[in-house]
Write an enzyme that holds these catalytic residues in place. Structure first.
Site, PDB file in Angstrom:
ATOM      1  N   HIS A   2     -55.637  19.166  -8.332  1.00  0.00           N
ATOM      2  CA  HIS A   2     -55.016  18.738  -6.730  1.00  0.00           C
ATOM      3  C   HIS A   2     -56.253  18.886  -5.803  1.00  0.00           C
ATOM      4  O   HIS A   2     -55.299  18.126  -4.086  1.00  0.00           O
ATOM      5  CB  HIS A   2     -55.018  20.385  -6.387  1.00  0.00           C
ATOM      6  N   ASP A  24     -52.714  13.862  -5.007  1.00  0.00           N
ATOM      7  CA  ASP A  24     -52.997  13.878  -6.497  1.00  0.00           C
ATOM      8  C   ASP A  24     -51.502  13.729  -7.221  1.00  0.00           C
ATOM      9  O   ASP A  24     -50.492  14.404  -6.279  1.00  0.00           O
ATOM     10  CB  ASP A  24     -52.929  14.939  -6.711  1.00  0.00           C
ATOM     11  N   ASN A  82     -46.205  20.970  -3.216  1.00  0.00           N
ATOM     12  CA  ASN A  82     -45.713  21.550  -2.425  1.00  0.00           C
ATOM     13  C   ASN A  82     -46.805  21.302  -1.263  1.00  0.00           C
ATOM     14  O   ASN A  82     -46.459  21.556  -0.363  1.00  0.00           O
ATOM     15  CB  ASN A  82     -46.466  22.548  -2.283  1.00  0.00           C
TER      16      ASN A  82
END
Length: 252
Positions: free
Chosen positions: A19, A91, A112
């Protein structure tokens, strides 16, 4: 000025996570291009420098991934930037490991960090999607992105980071094509053609030698085949009576 945003989570615990590949990309650019030391501002770590002829601010939000938009929005307002001045490196599950794609605008695809940025500045910013692969099932995604890259990923990850750094000036100038070329030269460099060239020359020589061994069609027409001569002689012997046969015929 251009604003390059790398997405990730703050702290040593997350530093090697999939991430955090956006953070890793900005660290590589800052190191290779002589940017200023990182300092805290806009709820982020920032570093300033120049890429080509473009002044660039690198920004790593320290708000955790889900609130990344707060930091990005604050920096944009301070420098009076518009979404088109912003490029987010993040990512991407839907790309194979080591792949990179440039995109302008569009949805957040459930990411997110992008979702948060959308809510603060809209969708019209640029993105560099950095492939990390998919675990195979959506229920495994959270654990997958929050785990460190495997030992086997080190080679392609290093190549990808160096490629991003190589093309950073083109990215800042808005030339996505040249940026992608720079990445490709690191991730998938062209193979040498010397071996295939020698093989091709060898094949060409063999073909020409075979051709030389065959008679020219024009010459073949001028010179009758040797095989036809025995048949012609044989035919003459069969149709012409011998002297003995002529003598015997007189007494019939």
């Amino acid at each position: 000025m251009k604003l390059f945003v790398g997405l990730g989570n703050p702290g040593a615990k997350y530093a090697g996570n999939r991430h955090n590949i956006g953070f890793m990309a900005l660290d590589q650019i800052a190191s290779d291009h002589g940017f200023s030391p990182w300092k805290s501002k806009f709820q982020a770590q920032i570093s300033e420098g120049v890429l080509g002829r473009t002044k660039v601010l690198l920004l790593k939000p320290q708000t955790f991934m889900n609130l990344s938009g707060q930091s990005v929005g604050e920096a944009m307002r301070f420098y009076k930037l518009i979404p088109a001045d912003v490029t987010v490196l993040h990512d991407e599950l839907d790309l194979a490991p080591g792949k990179a794609r440039v995109k302008q605008g569009g949805g957040h695809a459930g990411h997110n960090g992008l979702r948060s940025i959308h809510s603060h500045i809209g969708a019209d910013y640029g993105r560099v999607r950095l492939g990390i692969g998919h675990p195979g099932h959506k229920d495994a995604v959270a654990g997958y992105v929050l785990r460190d890259f495997a030992k086997a990923d080190e080679t392609w990850l290093d190549d990808l980071m160096r490629g991003i750094s190589d093309g950073a000036a083109q990215l800042a100038a808005g030339d996505g094509g040249k940026f992608m070329n720079a990445v490709a030269l690191r991730v998938a460099p062209p193979r040498s053609s010397s071996g295939s060239g020698a093989a091709a020359k060898g094949r060409k020589t063999d073909t020409s030698s075979k051709k030389a061994a065959q008679p020219d069609r024009a010459d073949a027409k001028k010179t009758p085949p040797i095989a036809s001569e025995p048949s012609a002689v044989q035919s003459a012997d069969e149709t012409t009576p011998s002297a003995i046969e002529r003598l015997l015929n007189k007494f019939k």
